[in-house]
Design a protein around this motif. Structure first.
Motif, PDB file in Angstrom:
ATOM      1  N   GLY A   1      -4.201   2.033  -2.241  1.00  0.00           N
ATOM      2  CA  GLY A   1      -3.496   1.103  -3.116  1.00  0.00           C
ATOM      3  C   GLY A   1      -3.482  -0.333  -2.643  1.00  0.00           C
ATOM      4  O   GLY A   1      -2.891  -1.192  -3.293  1.00  0.00           O
TER       5      GLY A   1
ATOM      6  N   LEU B   1       0.675  -4.105  -6.225  1.00  0.00           N
ATOM      7  CA  LEU B   1       2.016  -3.536  -6.080  1.00  0.00           C
ATOM      8  C   LEU B   1       2.955  -4.581  -5.473  1.00  0.00           C
ATOM      9  O   LEU B   1       2.576  -5.312  -4.560  1.00  0.00           O
TER      10      LEU B   1
ATOM     11  N   PHE C   1      -2.151   6.169  -9.822  1.00  0.00           N
ATOM     12  CA  PHE C   1      -3.260   6.427  -8.918  1.00  0.00           C
ATOM     13  C   PHE C   1      -3.599   7.912  -8.978  1.00  0.00           C
ATOM     14  O   PHE C   1      -2.699   8.752  -9.051  1.00  0.00           O
TER      15      PHE C   1
ATOM     16  N   ALA D   1       0.835  -1.194   0.000  1.00  0.00           N
ATOM     17  CA  ALA D   1       0.000   0.000   0.000  1.00  0.00           C
ATOM     18  C   ALA D   1       0.869   1.242   0.000  1.00  0.00           C
ATOM     19  O   ALA D   1       2.040   1.204   0.349  1.00  0.00           O
TER      20      ALA D   1
ATOM     21  N   GLY E   1      -6.604   8.329  -4.663  1.00  0.00           N
ATOM     22  CA  GLY E   1      -6.079   7.000  -4.373  1.00  0.00           C
ATOM     23  C   GLY E   1      -6.656   5.892  -5.227  1.00  0.00           C
ATOM     24  O   GLY E   1      -6.422   4.718  -4.965  1.00  0.00           O
TER      25      GLY E   1
ATOM     26  N   ARG F   1      -2.666   1.162 -15.612  1.00  0.00           N
ATOM     27  CA  ARG F   1      -1.568   0.213 -15.436  1.00  0.00           C
ATOM     28  C   ARG F   1      -0.933   0.069 -16.813  1.00  0.00           C
ATOM     29  O   ARG F   1      -1.622  -0.233 -17.787  1.00  0.00           O
TER      30      ARG F   1
ATOM     31  N   LEU G   1      -6.864   3.558  -8.519  1.00  0.00           N
ATOM     32  CA  LEU G   1      -6.008   3.078  -9.592  1.00  0.00           C
ATOM     33  C   LEU G   1      -6.625   3.522 -10.917  1.00  0.00           C
ATOM     34  O   LEU G   1      -7.752   3.154 -11.238  1.00  0.00           O
TER      35      LEU G   1
ATOM     36  N   SER H   1      -3.834  -3.686  -4.962  1.00  0.00           N
ATOM     37  CA  SER H   1      -3.705  -3.174  -6.333  1.00  0.00           C
ATOM     38  C   SER H   1      -2.612  -3.889  -7.109  1.00  0.00           C
ATOM     39  O   SER H   1      -2.342  -3.545  -8.256  1.00  0.00           O
TER      40      SER H   1
END
Length: 170
Positions: free
Chosen positions: A27, A32, A66, A12, A70, A75, A72, A30
């Motif tokens: 996040g 990551l 983002f 996050a 916050g 990508r 998303l 998401s």
């Protein structure tokens, strides 16, 4: 200040005030993983480089974007079909005022990639024009005042001299 946290397996982004007081977290879930760089654009959008997560349907190293709330919002895969075998192959990130992102990868044959504000991914100029000798691997980049600042190795081991180059990406 912003920080990517991997505590307890939850990846996050945590936002803090200058005195260290936590403000918010976003996040989570998401995808990551092994973030190597994080940048903000002029509008406050957050861009992060993240390692592939095939277990989540993310087979390639990618850039996640983002918005200021916050969410998303994008990508992008700078080097499709080539996730790094040992870590995040996206080694550096710089974002211009218009939202154009420049991404340095660990692959010499596609070491610099440009992501347009609309998400279109294209190879950028060949970094070997700027760092022509030795391995020439890029290590970091920044964007300021309309210029792209790149740093990387100009030679081979054991000396590995480091150089910085200033480029006009237009």
């Amino acid at each position: 200040a912003q920080h990517v946290d991997y505590a307890a397996g939850v990846e996050a982004i945590r936002v803090f005030r200058p005195d260290g007081t936590p403000v918010r977290t976003f996040g989570e879930a998401s995808g990551l993983f092994q973030v190597t760089d994080m940048e903000l654009d002029a509008a406050g959008n957050v861009y992060l480089t993240s390692r592939a997560r095939p277990d989540l349907g993310l087979p390639d190293d990618h850039v996640a974007r983002f918005d200021t709330a916050g969410n998303l919002t994008g990508r992008f895969v700078p080097d499709p079909g080539h996730p790094d075998a040992f870590g995040n192959g996206l080694v550096g990130l710089a974002v211009a005022g218009d939202g154009t992102a420049w991404v340095a990868t660990s692959r010499p044959e596609r070491s610099l990639v440009r992501i347009a504000p609309d998400g279109t991914v294209a190879a950028a100029f060949d970094r070997r024009l700027l760092l022509p000798t030795g391995s020439g691997n890029l290590e970091d980049l920044d964007y300021a005042g309309g210029r792209l600042y790149l740093s990387g190795f100009m030679g081979n081991a054991p000396s590995n001299p480091v150089a910085m180059v200033v480029a006009d990406p237009r």
